[in-house]
Design a protein around this motif. Structure first.
Motif: not given
Ligand code: MRU
Length: 339
Positions: A211-217, A246-264
């Motif tokens: 578990l992490i706080a949202d601010t730690m992504v 909070g999903t949007y900021q995770i997606a933006v961070l994922a893109k910057i870090h080149e981490i695949p972002f999937y939606v199920a």
């Protein structure tokens, strides 16, 4: 038990506000009971909200004293109005109501037969949700590799669906195939679905979760602790995925870090004829932000903005995993052109 069940004219569901400390089973007997449970988030998560609404119409039909088809249809319309006013963003709610009402309107049988057809349709919808999740899991698991650490947000698990889950369904399916997958769950302020529900589900299944706080992504991504992100959705529109705040900021961070972002998400979450600008984003009470649990943390009188969902443009989404398979940008464009 499943998150929600129809049993002899009563809807049984787990009170999600009491988890993880207490497993309280609620017995919902009227459409009003179900509407209240959705509004207060005792039942939450897009797919299960849809199924709950279908069961609420089934309860209306089951207890109806209507003397003829027209009277029953009027009662159902009134029930549908109450249900539509519960939460505005997850499209599954509206989809399920239209599906059950549509079935009822097409039938010209006697009132009792009509009532039992409505109940069967609601039960079918619940079964379809479980089947869709299993397929999402099967397709999504092909994207997961042995040793992956997957970050998820909010709760898109069994509790957000009838059973198995969407994003967590993918993780479950990968684990069932023998892949070692670890999960990082964000706490998901302000309602803490990640901290309370996702960690509870995964721990129960023996799937390693941190578990992490949202601010730690950002930090965990920067430290290369995340291989993939997988989240659910409340509505997938022409230009975006709408999901928990909070999903949007995770997606933006994922893109910057080149981490695949999937939606199920199941197809009942697709609303491809609409754009994000047309969707009402639910705003909830200020107390959800000014307090943690019952404890007030912010000064009295402070202004608060509390949107429950945000909008992630499709350009940030690597792929959408639905029951039909894995949809990349080209596939989504094709679906858009058909509409
Ligand atoms: O406000 P909630 O808890 O109903 O929001 C739930 C979410 O945002 C989930 O991610 C979404 O419904 C997908 S659940 C399979």
């Amino acid at each position: 038990m499943r998150t929600i069940e129809w049993r002899d004219g009563v809807v049984l569901t787990i009170n999600q506000l009491k988890l993880p400390h207490e497993t309280e089973i609620l017995e919902l007997r009227t459409c009003g009971d179900v509407a209240e449970a959705i509004k207060t988030m005792k039942i939450r998560g897009a797919p299960v909200i849809g199924v709950a609404a279908a069961y609420a119409l089934a309860l209306t039909a089951h207890h109806s004293k209507a003397k003829n088809r027209e009277e029953l249809l009027m009662e159902l319309e009134r029930a549908a109005e109450i249900l539509r006013a519960t939460r505005p963003t997850a499209v599954n709610l509206f989809w399920a109501i239209e599906r059950v009402l549509g079935k009822a309107k097409k039938m010209h049988d006697d009132v009792r037969e009509l009532a039992s057809a409505i109940i069967s349709e609601a039960i079918t919808l619940a079964e379809e949700d479980v089947a869709a999740n299993r397929k999402i899991g099967m397709h999504g698991a092909t994207m997961m590799e042995d040793g992956d650490t997957v970050l998820t947000h909010c709760n898109a698990g069994a509790l957000a669906t009838v059973d198995y889950g969407t994003a967590l369904g993918v993780i479950r399916a990968a684990v069932e195939q023998g892949k070692r997958v670890r999960v990082i769950a964000t706490e998901t302020r302000p309602k803490l679905q990640g901290a309370r529900l996702t960690t509870y589900e995964l721990k129960r299944d023996g799937i390693p979760v941190t578990l992490i706080a949202d601010t730690m992504v950002g930090y965990v991504m920067y430290r290369r602790m995340v291989d993939k992100v997988i989240v659910g959705a409340d509505r997938i529109v022409n230009d975006a995925v709408i999901n928990k705040i909070g999903t949007y900021q995770i997606a933006v961070l994922a893109k910057i870090h080149e981490i695949p972002f999937y939606v199920a998400a199941p197809k009942s979450t697709f609303d491809i004829n609409r754009t994000s600008a047309e969707v009402v984003i639910e705003e909830r009470s200020p107390e959800e932000v000014t307090c943690i649990g019952r404890e007030r943390i912010a000064p009295e009188g402070v202004d608060v903005f509390n949107p429950a969902f945000d909008i992630t443009p499709l350009e940030y989404v690597t792929a959408i995993i639905c029951e039909d398979g894995i949809l990349y940008k080209e596939d989504i464009d094709k679906i858009k052109r058909k509409h």
